[in-house]
Design a protein around this motif. Structure first.
Motif, mmCIF file in Angstrom:
data_model
loop_
_atom_site.group_PDB
_atom_site.id
_atom_site.type_symbol
_atom_site.label_atom_id
_atom_site.label_comp_id
_atom_site.label_asym_id
_atom_site.label_seq_id
_atom_site.Cartn_x
_atom_site.Cartn_y
_atom_site.Cartn_z
ATOM 1 N N PRO B 296 0.829 -1.205 0.000
ATOM 2 C CA PRO B 296 0.000 0.000 0.000
ATOM 3 C C PRO B 296 0.869 1.262 0.000
ATOM 4 C CG PRO B 296 -0.816 -1.578 1.621
ATOM 5 C CD PRO B 296 0.490 -2.118 1.102
ATOM 6 N N GLY B 297 0.497 2.235 -0.811
ATOM 7 C CA GLY B 297 1.248 3.472 -0.877
ATOM 8 C C GLY B 297 2.467 3.408 -1.773
ATOM 9 N N ALA B 298 2.645 2.314 -2.517
ATOM 10 C CA ALA B 298 3.820 2.178 -3.394
ATOM 11 C C ALA B 298 3.896 3.299 -4.422
ATOM 12 C CB ALA B 298 3.786 0.825 -4.095
ATOM 13 N N SER B 299 2.732 3.880 -4.762
ATOM 14 C CA SER B 299 2.728 4.880 -5.835
ATOM 15 C C SER B 299 3.522 6.133 -5.469
ATOM 16 C CB SER B 299 1.288 5.253 -6.211
ATOM 17 O OG SER B 299 0.605 5.739 -5.073
ATOM 18 N N GLN B 300 3.814 6.326 -4.187
ATOM 19 C CA GLN B 300 4.673 7.447 -3.781
ATOM 20 C C GLN B 300 6.078 7.302 -4.344
ATOM 21 O OE1 GLN B 300 4.886 8.299 0.416
ATOM 22 N NE2 GLN B 300 3.413 9.906 -0.073
ATOM 23 N N VAL B 301 6.519 6.073 -4.545
ATOM 24 C CA VAL B 301 7.900 5.805 -4.961
ATOM 25 C C VAL B 301 7.948 5.221 -6.376
ATOM 26 C CG1 VAL B 301 9.878 4.278 -4.532
ATOM 27 C CG2 VAL B 301 8.781 5.480 -2.617
ATOM 28 N N PHE B 302 7.059 4.292 -6.646
ATOM 29 C CA PHE B 302 7.116 3.543 -7.900
ATOM 30 C C PHE B 302 6.389 4.316 -9.001
ATOM 31 C CE2 PHE B 302 5.650 0.314 -10.899
ATOM 32 C CZ PHE B 302 6.832 -0.355 -11.149
ATOM 33 N N VAL B 303 7.120 4.653 -10.063
ATOM 34 C CA VAL B 303 6.533 5.476 -11.120
ATOM 35 C C VAL B 303 6.009 4.602 -12.254
ATOM 36 C CG1 VAL B 303 6.927 7.407 -12.672
ATOM 37 C CG2 VAL B 303 8.246 7.229 -10.554
ATOM 38 N N GLY B 304 6.796 3.636 -12.651
ATOM 39 C CA GLY B 304 6.370 2.808 -13.765
ATOM 40 C C GLY B 304 7.281 1.625 -13.969
ATOM 41 N N GLY B 305 6.712 0.607 -14.619
ATOM 42 C CA GLY B 305 7.475 -0.589 -14.943
ATOM 43 C C GLY B 305 7.183 -0.986 -16.379
ATOM 44 N N ALA B 306 8.247 -1.272 -17.140
ATOM 45 C CA ALA B 306 8.065 -1.699 -18.526
ATOM 46 C C ALA B 306 8.433 -3.173 -18.619
ATOM 47 C CB ALA B 306 8.946 -0.878 -19.452
ATOM 48 N N VAL B 307 7.433 -3.987 -18.989
ATOM 49 C CA VAL B 307 7.709 -5.403 -19.215
ATOM 50 C C VAL B 307 7.984 -5.534 -20.714
ATOM 51 C CG1 VAL B 307 6.857 -7.755 -18.973
ATOM 52 C CG2 VAL B 307 6.173 -6.000 -17.321
ATOM 53 N N VAL B 308 9.279 -5.511 -21.049
ATOM 54 C CA VAL B 308 9.677 -5.420 -22.457
ATOM 55 C C VAL B 308 10.065 -6.816 -22.936
ATOM 56 C CG1 VAL B 308 10.237 -2.986 -22.496
ATOM 57 C CG2 VAL B 308 11.913 -4.566 -21.593
ATOM 58 N N TYR B 309 9.028 -7.534 -23.402
ATOM 59 C CA TYR B 309 9.215 -8.949 -23.700
ATOM 60 C C TYR B 309 9.605 -9.170 -25.157
ATOM 61 C CZ TYR B 309 8.647 -13.139 -20.919
ATOM 62 O OH TYR B 309 8.889 -14.243 -20.135
ATOM 63 N N SER B 310 9.781 -8.084 -25.900
ATOM 64 C CA SER B 310 10.212 -8.202 -27.291
ATOM 65 C C SER B 310 11.303 -7.156 -27.516
ATOM 66 C CB SER B 310 9.029 -7.937 -28.229
ATOM 67 O OG SER B 310 8.525 -6.638 -27.979
ATOM 68 N N GLU B 311 12.132 -7.365 -28.545
ATOM 69 C CA GLU B 311 13.195 -6.389 -28.824
ATOM 70 C C GLU B 311 12.585 -5.030 -29.143
ATOM 71 O OE1 GLU B 311 16.373 -7.509 -31.317
ATOM 72 O OE2 GLU B 311 16.869 -9.224 -30.044
ATOM 73 N N LYS B 312 11.482 -5.080 -29.895
ATOM 74 C CA LYS B 312 10.841 -3.826 -30.296
ATOM 75 C C LYS B 312 10.467 -2.982 -29.071
ATOM 76 C CE LYS B 312 6.598 -2.027 -32.177
ATOM 77 N NZ LYS B 312 5.177 -2.316 -32.273
ATOM 78 N N MET B 313 9.893 -3.628 -28.036
ATOM 79 C CA MET B 313 9.458 -2.843 -26.887
ATOM 80 C C MET B 313 10.643 -2.354 -26.054
ATOM 81 S SD MET B 313 6.510 -2.752 -27.863
ATOM 82 C CE MET B 313 6.075 -1.462 -26.678
ATOM 83 N N LYS B 314 11.750 -3.087 -26.115
ATOM 84 C CA LYS B 314 12.947 -2.597 -25.426
ATOM 85 C C LYS B 314 13.381 -1.268 -26.032
ATOM 86 C CE LYS B 314 14.816 -7.068 -23.800
ATOM 87 N NZ LYS B 314 13.795 -8.015 -24.275
ATOM 88 N N SER B 315 13.204 -1.120 -27.336
ATOM 89 C CA SER B 315 13.537 0.150 -27.980
ATOM 90 C C SER B 315 12.439 1.183 -27.759
ATOM 91 C CB SER B 315 13.744 -0.063 -29.490
ATOM 92 O OG SER B 315 14.819 -0.950 -29.707
ATOM 93 N N THR B 316 11.166 0.782 -28.013
ATOM 94 C CA THR B 316 10.069 1.751 -27.959
ATOM 95 C C THR B 316 9.891 2.345 -26.563
ATOM 96 O OG1 THR B 316 8.929 0.429 -29.625
ATOM 97 C CG2 THR B 316 7.603 2.066 -28.429
ATOM 98 N N TRP B 317 9.839 1.497 -25.545
ATOM 99 C CA TRP B 317 9.493 1.990 -24.204
ATOM 100 C C TRP B 317 10.700 2.461 -23.399
ATOM 101 C CZ3 TRP B 317 5.341 -2.268 -22.838
ATOM 102 C CH2 TRP B 317 4.078 -1.842 -23.306
ATOM 103 N N VAL B 318 11.839 1.794 -23.541
ATOM 104 C CA VAL B 318 12.957 2.199 -22.680
ATOM 105 C C VAL B 318 14.200 2.567 -23.488
ATOM 106 C CG1 VAL B 318 12.072 0.960 -20.680
ATOM 107 C CG2 VAL B 318 13.662 -0.204 -22.193
ATOM 108 N N GLY B 319 14.016 2.798 -24.799
ATOM 109 C CA GLY B 319 15.047 3.440 -25.598
ATOM 110 C C GLY B 319 16.342 2.681 -25.793
ATOM 111 N N VAL B 320 16.304 1.353 -25.774
ATOM 112 C CA VAL B 320 17.523 0.607 -26.089
ATOM 113 C C VAL B 320 17.764 0.741 -27.598
ATOM 114 C CG1 VAL B 320 18.686 -1.637 -26.029
ATOM 115 C CG2 VAL B 320 17.039 -1.041 -24.233
ATOM 116 N N ALA B 321 18.956 1.210 -27.983
ATOM 117 C CA ALA B 321 19.247 1.425 -29.406
ATOM 118 C C ALA B 321 19.211 0.089 -30.148
ATOM 119 C CB ALA B 321 20.617 2.085 -29.568
#
Lengths: 421, 421
Positions: B296-321
């Motif tokens: 409870p109250g995690a939203s004070q600290v935790f902003v977001g999580g990206a579950v990047v299960y494909s190469e494409k999403m590793k680039s799209t969401w968290v900018g891996v070249a």
């Protein structure tokens, strides 16, 4: 066959942990038609363990013992077993070999504590543990057969399934005047236990050889059918008739049978149709993504999951327009729909799912109190749809049932209207 | 005072429900310095219940029995108690009055089943149940005092707290040679049980009043310290000395004590410093995000999580070249570092964590076989760092330990070098 369980460990008698191992084993034994007669739990006290072993062995044909097989000083269950049988405890060369292999494979040195795990009662049979160091040990004590298992749940379950149950099954096959049993577990979601009960119990009188039972395994409810007859063929036929009748009444509420879990069933449905899936989660916080990705091979279907725990990330990752958030708030039908469509587009997936709500204990509004969750589904040839659900219970329960709800929206859609990719 | 528990009910020996009542009661008794000596669980079988009552009464001063007090035909625990004591079972006018009041208050008729609940062994003392119909019944059997409680958890807990524990406490106060106890659980991560044992067991001889114990709760290992002494002050002092000695040896491996879980401790550390956190997960698939957001109250600290299960999403969401992915692959030091930095930037968080690896059973390369995981940490005033770990076990275990590893990288960083936001 009379079966008893004996569980050892101070943590089990001081309220630190709940004995879920026994629940698991009892259920698996019941599937074989064996009802456990007694479970005894004692702390790490040598005379208590030795005494309980002697008592259980005097009553039962099979005693399944857990705990106290590890490398530390309070692991002395096998010493008690040796004392109960009046035999010495000795280092076993086979077990020592397994331990050396295991430590070498992990690049670790064997410490003196680890050597404890090679010491077993003279005359006992060790069986290799596929998941850990301490072996399964099988020992005769009087007329009883004793199985000693490590208490770590992962190791315990692997040894129960792989080694103990096959031996129990073989023992049952040699019993005279045997009753044959057949068993089916029908798994449902979104059906309260009382409704499940009401729907199937009128069928019971027509199936006198079948015992109807229920179990709740949140967020699911399961129907247990057990047929008993003098031959296996009769038991199988009685079970098949009862199962067909129950399935006719329950329809698509039954998502699977026996050990098939929900996530594998859903992923399989998607994979066979060549579909892919992406999810955007707010209050479930990654629960859906982690449930799906726990299944081996999930990457064939699951493309990505966005845990958008802030308004900013709802816009950045899944393209919810800031105006939607400003006008309707992060917990709203409009935001849920935008999240489902947005994550589908961002990931280029066939389907997009989303969840946003108030899991509690804080948060909520007069219109949408804690427990209110919006679940949305977007896909091809499909008007995006959103369902608002009101869930009772604490934070964990709201998250669990919200995740189950949105996944079930997709499964029912797939069953109702198969879509080409 | 020797205390045993006896639980009755077919549902407890067939895997339908787990006995959480005992866990609750054991914890409350332990708080009073009483360690339960034995828990016995039997099904709804009259001779088994009667026999277990007689055995427990012969060993213990207090036996707390639950289940089988209700209105249905399989509720016959008190009949067994009467048989064990050799007394008749009789309708009790006081209990009958309570039942009539309760049914009248709810506008219900008393059915014949309800009348069963008014029948108690002759000479036993009934105590009103504030939460339900069946009363608590107190009976002497030999030198033992027996408490009979309904098994419904809400009723059970109310009667334990309101009636049973005060009587146990009063009994303890009159004991001539009473033992006082004090207890501490020290929680560690990343320390194998055998290493934990090796590090602390040399301290044990210097603390003769303290019992050292261990338990594994993957991915954590816990050290249990229990002090016993003739006065509470001596027990507390002995515990404090042992705890200090163990903490000195274990250092930062101890992340918390008693009931404090890992995620709340880490979130609290971050919150108190005003930090925020974002995570990018590949093989852990949302496990880290869901673990943190379960608090409870995690939203004070935790902003977001990206579950990047494909190469494409590793680039799209968290900018891996894409060049990094092409040159080094998705499971590599370079990708892990880019994910940690990328998710930190995308979320505008103080810290970014990432995990990428082969959880199995498929995948892996000769250099990086299944079980290889790259964990990375990015943050302010910090050269991004990556650790490569080799984890044994199945998919679930690799994911669990990978999640624990990367979170611990952050906790140790925070302890070593506090950074202003």
């Amino acid at each position: 066959m009379r079966v008893e369980l004996l569980c050892t460990g101070d943590e089990l008698v001081t309220g630190l942990i709940t004995d879920t191992n026994s629940t698991y084993l009892e259920g698996r034994l019941f599937d074989l038609g064996v009802k456990v007669e007694r479970v005894t739990v004692v702390g790490d006290v040598r005379p208590d363990i030795t005494g309980a072993l002697l008592e259980a062995s005097a009553r039962a044909d099979v005693v399944i013992v857990s705990g106290g097989l590890g490398p530390t000083a309070d692991d002395f269950t096998l010493e008690c077993a040796a004392a109960a049988a009046g035999v010495p405890i000795e280092e076993d060369a086979t077990v020592l070999g397994w331990l050396k292999e295991r430590y070498a494979a992990r690049g670790m040195d064997m410490n003196p504590g680890a050597l404890r795990m090679a010491r077993i009662p003279k005359g006992a049979e060790p069986v290799r543990n596929p998941q850990g160091s301490a072996p399964l040990v099988i020992q005769k004590l009087g007329r009883a057969q004793l199985f000693f298992l490590p208490g770590v749940p992962r190791e315990y379950r692997a040894l129960v399934d792989g080694e103990v149950l096959p031996r129990v099954r073989a023992g049952l096959a040699t019993e005279p005047h045997r009753t044959f049993r057949a068993f089916r577990l029908l798994r449902t979601v979104r059906l309260p236990e009382s409704v499940l009960n009401q729907q199937v119990m009128p069928l019971a009188p027509s199936h006198p050889r079948v015992v109807f039972g229920f179990r709740t395994h949140a967020p699911e409810n399961h129907l247990k059918l057990m047929a008993e007859a003098p031959t296996q063929a009769e038991a199988d036929a009685a079970l098949a008739a009862a199962e067909a009748a129950c399935r006719a009444v329950l329809g698509t509420h039954v998502y699977g049978a026996d050990s098939s879990g929900y996530a594998p069933v859903l992923l399989d449905l998607l994979a066979r149709a060549g579909h892919t899936l992406a999810v955007a989660e707010s209050c479930t916080g990654g629960l859906i993504a982690q449930d799906l990705t726990a299944v081996p091979g999930a990457s064939q279907v699951f493309v990505g999951g966005a845990v958008v725990y802030s308004e900013k990330m709802k816009s950045t990752w899944v393209g919810v327009a800031p105006e939607v958030l400003a006008k309707h708030s992060a917990v709203s039908r409009q935001t849920a729909l935008a999240m489902a469509e947005g994550v589908r587009t961002a990931c280029g997936a066939t389907f997009g799912l989303s969840v946003t709500g108030y899991a509690g204990p804080g948060g909520g509004t007069p219109e949408d109190p804690v427990g209110t969750v919006y679940c949305a589904l977007a896909g091809p040839d499909l008007e995006p749809r959103c369902e608002r659900v009101s869930l009772a219970g604490d934070r964990d329960r709201v998250r669990l049932f919200a995740a189950a709800h949105v996944l079930e929206m997709l499964r029912l859609h797939l069953l109702a209207a198969p879509v080409s990719p």
